[in-house]
Motif scaffolding. Sequence first.
Motif, short mmCIF file in Angstrom:
data_model
loop_
_atom_site.label_atom_id
_atom_site.label_comp_id
_atom_site.label_asym_id
_atom_site.label_seq_id
_atom_site.Cartn_x
_atom_site.Cartn_y
_atom_site.Cartn_z
N ALA A 1 -32.18 57.80 -38.85
CA ALA A 1 -32.16 57.08 -37.58
C ALA A 1 -33.23 55.99 -37.57
CB ALA A 1 -32.37 58.05 -36.41
N ASP A 2 -34.43 56.31 -38.09
CA ASP A 2 -35.50 55.31 -38.17
C ASP A 2 -35.08 54.15 -39.07
OD1 ASP A 2 -37.14 56.81 -36.52
OD2 ASP A 2 -38.04 57.91 -38.18
N ALA A 3 -34.42 54.49 -40.17
CA ALA A 3 -33.98 53.45 -41.09
C ALA A 3 -32.96 52.53 -40.43
CB ALA A 3 -33.37 54.09 -42.33
N ASP A 4 -32.07 53.09 -39.63
CA ASP A 4 -31.04 52.29 -38.97
C ASP A 4 -31.63 51.34 -37.92
OD1 ASP A 4 -29.06 53.45 -40.49
OD2 ASP A 4 -28.58 54.99 -38.99
N LEU A 5 -32.81 51.70 -37.41
CA LEU A 5 -33.44 50.88 -36.39
C LEU A 5 -34.23 49.71 -36.98
CD1 LEU A 5 -34.74 53.65 -33.94
CD2 LEU A 5 -32.86 52.04 -33.54
N GLN A 6 -34.44 49.74 -38.28
CA GLN A 6 -35.26 48.70 -38.90
C GLN A 6 -34.53 47.35 -38.89
OE1 GLN A 6 -38.50 49.24 -39.94
NE2 GLN A 6 -38.16 51.25 -39.00
N ALA B 1 -44.56 45.05 -56.57
CA ALA B 1 -43.35 45.43 -55.85
C ALA B 1 -42.36 46.14 -56.78
CB ALA B 1 -42.69 44.21 -55.23
N GLU B 2 -42.24 45.63 -58.00
CA GLU B 2 -41.35 46.25 -58.98
C GLU B 2 -41.84 47.66 -59.34
OE1 GLU B 2 -41.42 43.53 -62.21
OE2 GLU B 2 -39.97 42.13 -61.30
N GLN B 3 -43.15 47.83 -59.43
CA GLN B 3 -43.69 49.16 -59.75
C GLN B 3 -43.42 50.15 -58.62
OE1 GLN B 3 -44.66 49.34 -62.96
NE2 GLN B 3 -44.11 47.18 -62.76
N MET B 4 -43.52 49.69 -57.38
CA MET B 4 -43.24 50.57 -56.25
C MET B 4 -41.78 51.02 -56.25
SD MET B 4 -45.50 49.24 -53.01
CE MET B 4 -45.11 47.50 -53.13
N ASP C 1 -37.49 60.04 -49.08
CA ASP C 1 -37.16 59.26 -47.89
C ASP C 1 -38.35 58.40 -47.44
OD1 ASP C 1 -34.67 60.39 -47.91
OD2 ASP C 1 -35.13 61.91 -46.40
N GLU C 2 -39.54 58.97 -47.50
CA GLU C 2 -40.73 58.21 -47.09
C GLU C 2 -40.97 57.03 -48.02
OE1 GLU C 2 -42.48 58.46 -44.41
OE2 GLU C 2 -41.38 60.19 -43.67
N ALA C 3 -40.73 57.23 -49.31
CA ALA C 3 -40.92 56.14 -50.27
C ALA C 3 -40.00 54.97 -49.97
CB ALA C 3 -40.70 56.66 -51.69
N TRP C 4 -38.71 55.26 -49.75
CA TRP C 4 -37.76 54.18 -49.48
C TRP C 4 -37.98 53.55 -48.11
CZ3 TRP C 4 -35.94 52.15 -53.50
CH2 TRP C 4 -35.57 52.91 -54.62
N MET C 5 -38.40 54.36 -47.15
CA MET C 5 -38.71 53.82 -45.82
C MET C 5 -39.87 52.82 -45.92
SD MET C 5 -38.14 53.67 -42.56
CE MET C 5 -37.16 55.09 -42.11
N MET C 6 -40.90 53.19 -46.69
CA MET C 6 -42.05 52.31 -46.86
C MET C 6 -41.63 51.00 -47.52
SD MET C 6 -45.56 52.89 -49.02
CE MET C 6 -44.78 52.40 -50.56
N LEU C 7 -40.82 51.08 -48.57
CA LEU C 7 -40.38 49.87 -49.26
C LEU C 7 -39.50 49.01 -48.36
CD1 LEU C 7 -39.62 51.28 -52.82
CD2 LEU C 7 -41.54 49.85 -52.12
N GLY C 8 -38.68 49.67 -47.54
CA GLY C 8 -37.85 48.91 -46.61
C GLY C 8 -38.70 48.15 -45.60
N GLN C 9 -39.73 48.80 -45.08
CA GLN C 9 -40.61 48.17 -44.11
C GLN C 9 -41.38 47.00 -44.72
OE1 GLN C 9 -42.75 51.68 -42.90
NE2 GLN C 9 -41.38 52.08 -41.18
N ILE C 10 -41.80 47.16 -45.98
CA ILE C 10 -42.50 46.07 -46.66
C ILE C 10 -41.57 44.87 -46.82
CG2 ILE C 10 -43.50 45.34 -48.87
CD1 ILE C 10 -44.56 48.20 -49.18
N ALA C 11 -40.33 45.14 -47.23
CA ALA C 11 -39.37 44.05 -47.43
C ALA C 11 -39.07 43.33 -46.11
CB ALA C 11 -38.08 44.60 -48.03
N ALA D 1 -34.60 44.84 -48.17
CA ALA D 1 -34.86 45.88 -47.18
C ALA D 1 -33.64 46.78 -47.01
CB ALA D 1 -35.24 45.26 -45.84
N ALA D 2 -32.48 46.15 -46.88
CA ALA D 2 -31.24 46.91 -46.71
C ALA D 2 -30.97 47.78 -47.94
CB ALA D 2 -30.08 45.96 -46.48
N LYS D 3 -31.24 47.23 -49.11
CA LYS D 3 -31.03 47.98 -50.35
C LYS D 3 -31.93 49.20 -50.41
CE LYS D 3 -30.87 47.26 -55.37
NZ LYS D 3 -31.08 46.27 -56.46
N SER D 4 -33.19 49.05 -50.02
CA SER D 4 -34.14 50.17 -50.04
C SER D 4 -33.75 51.24 -49.02
CB SER D 4 -35.56 49.68 -49.76
OG SER D 4 -36.02 48.84 -50.80
N LEU D 5 -33.46 50.80 -47.80
CA LEU D 5 -33.14 51.74 -46.73
C LEU D 5 -31.82 52.48 -46.97
CD1 LEU D 5 -34.27 49.56 -43.70
CD2 LEU D 5 -35.47 51.52 -44.68
N ALA D 6 -30.95 51.87 -47.76
CA ALA D 6 -29.67 52.52 -48.07
C ALA D 6 -29.85 53.78 -48.92
CB ALA D 6 -28.74 51.53 -48.78
#
Length: 244
Positions: free
Chosen positions: A239-244, A184-187, A205-215, A224-229
Amino acid sequence: AKKNEAKKYPAQVVKHITPVADAFGEFQKDAKELLGKYREIDPNTMPANFAEAREKGKQHLDNYQAKSTELATEQAKGAKADPKLVTDLTQQRDLSLDEAIKFFNLAIQLKDAETSLDAVNVVRYFLAYLYYSAAKYHDAAIMGEFLAKNYPKSAGARHGAKSALAGHLANYNFSTPDNREWDAEQMVRVAQLITKNWEGEPEADEAWMMLGQIAIKEQALAQAAKSLANIAENSPRRADADLQ
């Protein structure tokens, strides 16, 4: 001189790998695999230089992709698929994959002052892709991150970064919950590198979205909030991030 130098590689690999393959330990399996490959190399047919090794690697890469397509087509037939053909295509695909990795690695060993950096970096990108395809996820991550970190403007850098992220994600998914922290730290680190190189672009954006979804999946809502921010307000993914 290069030809004679190239001929030494199989013998050198066999010499240094044999003791590791003979001794029980965490590297024994990998050593035996290397030993099996390099014992079969005929030194008289070894590429003489980077270009020849790269060409052989590319031929095997093309064949790997072709066999992968043929195999997928046959498997899509379901119960009507020919079992023998599936087995044969699987073996041919896997052999081409191994050979492509072998010759691309040899190409890097044979590069010299006249070899263009762009050509070497394309081979590195191919290796990141092939390592991932061979389920060598750590190797894929290392090679992909090397490209993204050291040569962010190279043709394969963005794809390399994706390979790095995907490699760490695969290791994360295969790890037990108690052993996922390092992956997780490496990602997160790779996502930060992607953002540094290509801030505001789809890769970041895709990288942070993926990490947010994993969290979110792990119920780590603060993370999750930290990643999506990190996804910009004007991003198509905001918009997708706000819906998570």
